[in-house]
Design an enzyme around this catalytic site. Structure first.
Site, PDB file in Angstrom:
ATOM      1  N   ASP A 180      -0.586   4.446   0.908  1.00 45.38           N
ATOM      2  CA  ASP A 180      -1.051   5.447   1.868  1.00 45.38           C
ATOM      3  C   ASP A 180      -0.287   5.300   3.175  1.00 45.38           C
ATOM      4  O   ASP A 180       0.304   4.249   3.457  1.00 45.38           O
ATOM      5  CB  ASP A 180      -2.553   5.312   2.108  1.00 45.38           C
ATOM      6  N   ASP A 233       6.419   1.408   6.407  1.00 50.14           N
ATOM      7  CA  ASP A 233       5.000   1.039   6.321  1.00 50.14           C
ATOM      8  C   ASP A 233       4.287   1.984   5.363  1.00 50.14           C
ATOM      9  O   ASP A 233       3.749   2.996   5.782  1.00 50.14           O
ATOM     10  CB  ASP A 233       4.380   1.103   7.719  1.00 50.14           C
ATOM     11  N   HIS A 279       0.839  -1.208   0.000  1.00 49.31           N
ATOM     12  CA  HIS A 279       0.000   0.000   0.000  1.00 49.31           C
ATOM     13  C   HIS A 279       0.865   1.246   0.000  1.00 49.31           C
ATOM     14  O   HIS A 279       1.996   1.252   0.497  1.00 49.31           O
ATOM     15  CB  HIS A 279      -0.983   0.007   1.174  1.00 49.31           C
ATOM     16  N   GLU A 289      -5.147   1.377   2.949  1.00 44.24           N
ATOM     17  CA  GLU A 289      -4.952   0.303   3.910  1.00 44.24           C
ATOM     18  C   GLU A 289      -5.016   0.806   5.340  1.00 44.24           C
ATOM     19  O   GLU A 289      -5.462   0.088   6.243  1.00 44.24           O
ATOM     20  CB  GLU A 289      -3.598  -0.379   3.655  1.00 44.24           C
ATOM     21  N   GLU A 290      -4.572   2.039   5.564  1.00 44.73           N
ATOM     22  CA  GLU A 290      -4.543   2.583   6.923  1.00 44.73           C
ATOM     23  C   GLU A 290      -5.912   3.078   7.387  1.00 44.73           C
ATOM     24  O   GLU A 290      -6.056   3.486   8.536  1.00 44.73           O
ATOM     25  CB  GLU A 290      -3.528   3.731   7.013  1.00 44.73           C
ATOM     26  N   HIS A 323       4.152   3.722  12.064  1.00 44.72           N
ATOM     27  CA  HIS A 323       3.211   4.550  12.832  1.00 44.72           C
ATOM     28  C   HIS A 323       3.923   5.371  13.915  1.00 44.72           C
ATOM     29  O   HIS A 323       3.255   6.006  14.724  1.00 44.72           O
ATOM     30  CB  HIS A 323       2.108   3.704  13.500  1.00 44.72           C
ATOM     31  N   ASP A 350       4.388  -6.215   4.602  1.00 43.38           N
ATOM     32  CA  ASP A 350       3.846  -5.190   5.499  1.00 43.38           C
ATOM     33  C   ASP A 350       3.709  -5.731   6.921  1.00 43.38           C
ATOM     34  O   ASP A 350       2.722  -5.472   7.596  1.00 43.38           O
ATOM     35  CB  ASP A 350       2.481  -4.727   4.972  1.00 43.38           C
TER      36      ASP A 350
END
Length: 474
Positions: free
Chosen positions: A90, A119, A88, A153-154, A446, A178
């Site tokens: 995003d 990520d 992903h 995805e987030e 994150h 991921d």
């Protein structure tokens, strides 16, 4: 193996280009925001998507676009079947406290720095350059290879749902870069729900809790909480200010108090972490509720809720006192995270993120929690639910991934994992997470100061090239 040696050499030759491509992607702050029109997840996510689309076409790959909701880079095979690599583009919001520009994409001390490097833009770029090296060295796969590009995805996965509804065929097997190495053979079920309640007030004058707000996302440990109190008598500020000072000194908390007329604000700073690993953070909401539990508010309903929180949640990370402490052999214990709170004089909404064991069910969690909530006249508002996934450790896909990992790292001790995180492996059958974090490395996804080493980018590209080679066949 001669072909693979050529592929590894090609990856090393392309190192500078690969890092430049990653830096360019990192410079795009692609936080997904649902919109209408050509860019369904916002202009910035669309820019990142266009960047990968351009890279694919420059290298002679095919590209399928599902109306800008997602797409894939196509490496066609000579026979039947598809191997999927599901990533992903995003990212989560950058947050505060960085030591470098979150979207700078700078290379500092041998590391590419910025939001998304781990990520998931770094692993996506490593996968792309693995495909490029295989293609440049003349690899002719039996199965087609698709690097699938997710764009939300987030958040809500609407893009992946739409992509899968539009594509001509779904991969037979694959991996998502991921997660963690060595290989993830299970992902715990994920629940997001609100604990909700209403307050009634007697109208008496005294200390009131006007509001509490904290956290930014269900799947993150709340790193900040703010409470606003109002004292009708105007005599309580100095007492509470003294208590704040005591907590700061005795606990080492970053807690402050500021008076504004007859109201005053209390703020507490915690430490953010991924909701799947709350033990790595410090939950500011739990800290705030512990502090508020030292006070006596005029509203008994407010006092009751604070008592509920401290008696039934507190700093528990496995649902011990709220009735959902489930466990099994593959998964270990359930993971319980308080992500957000929104409390005012009339209502409270406490957002909970649970990761439950692969052999359990959502109702096992809800039934246990409701037995406790019923005693406090609180309810549940159900939200997101992702079912667990699980492959046995002797599954051929897991066995292949483990062989690749061990050959490239020499790590013969690490075993397949079950994680609390949720990846796109849940979206496509017979797909599991494989990397990109190596054992012993810090969890930077994150988090502030997210980065990936240039050395690891090269290592990832080689691992993923070998994986694609084995899964796609000649």
């Amino acid at each position: 193996m001669e072909l693979l040696e050529q592929v590894y050499n090609k990856i090393e030759e392309n190192q500078a280009e690969m890092i430049a491509s990653l830096s360019r992607l990192i410079s795009i702050p692609s936080v997904a925001v649902e919109t209408k029109g050509r860019a369904p997840f916002g202009e910035k996510v669309d820019r990142a998507y266009s960047c990968m689309q351009e890279m694919a076409r420059q290298e002679g790959f095919g590209f399928f676009d599902a109306d800008r909701f997602g797409g894939h880079v196509e490496y066609p095979g000579s026979g039947e079947g598809i191997v999927g690599i599901v990533g992903h583009l995003d990212v989560v919001p950058e947050g505060d406290g960085w030591d470098f520009e979150p979207y700078g994409g700078e290379v500092i001390d041998g590391k590419v720095c910025g939001r998304g490097t781990m990520d998931d833009k770094g692993p996506v770029v490593a996968s792309f350059y693995a495909m490029k090296a295989l293609k440049d060295c003349g690899f002719e796969p039996a199965k087609s290879i698709r690097l699938i590009l997710g764009l939300d995805e987030e958040t809500n996965w609407n893009g992946m749902d739409y992509y899968l509804s539009q594509v001509d065929a779904i991969p037979d097997m694959g991996f998502t870069p991921d997660g963690d190495f060595p290989a993830i053979h299970g992902e715990m079920g994920i629940l997001v729900f609100d604990i909700a309640g209403k307050f009634t007030h007697s109208g008496e004058k005294g200390l009131e809790l006007s509001s509490v707000k904290g956290g930014t996302a269900a799947n993150s440990v709340a790193d900040f909480a703010r409470a606003v109190l109002h004292d009708g008598s105007g005599e309580g500020y100095e007492k509470i200010k003294s208590r704040v000072a005591s907590f700061r000194k005795e606990r080492g908390w970053r807690i402050n108090c500021k008076g504004i007329g007859k109201s005053f604000e209390i703020t507490i700073q915690g430490v953010s972490a991924h909701g799947a690993k709350p033990e790595q953070g410090e939950n500011a909401i739990s800290m705030m509720m512990e502090f508020l539990g030292e006070l006596n508010f005029v509203s008994e309903a407010t006092n009751d809720f604070i008592a509920f929180y401290n008696d039934c949640i507190g700093y528990d990370l496995h649902g011990e006192r709220i009735g959902c402490c489930l466990s099994d052999e593959p998964s270990g214990e359930l993971v319980f995270n308080v992500g957000m709170i929104d409390l005012d004089k009339k209502t409270v909404q406490l957002t909970i993120n649970v990761r439950y064991p692969v052999t359990a069910e959502a109702d096992d969690v809800y039934d246990g929690v409701m037995k406790v909530l019923d005693r406090y006249d609180l309810g549940i508002v159900k939200g997101k639910h992702q079912l667990p996934i699980y492959l046995p450790v002797n599954d051929p896909l897991i066995a292949t991934l483990m062989d690749v990992y061990r050959e490239h790292t020499g790590d013969m001790q690490s075993e397949p994992l079950v994680i609390g995180g949720g990846t796109y492996a849940r979206a496509i059958k017979n797909t599991v997470a494989f990397g990109a974090r190596f054992p012993g490395e810090p969890e930077l996804g994150h988090q502030k100061n997210e980065c990936i080493s240039v050395e690891n980018m090269v290592k990832l590209a080689k691992i993923y090239a070998d994986t694609i080679y084995r899964l796609a066949g000649e």
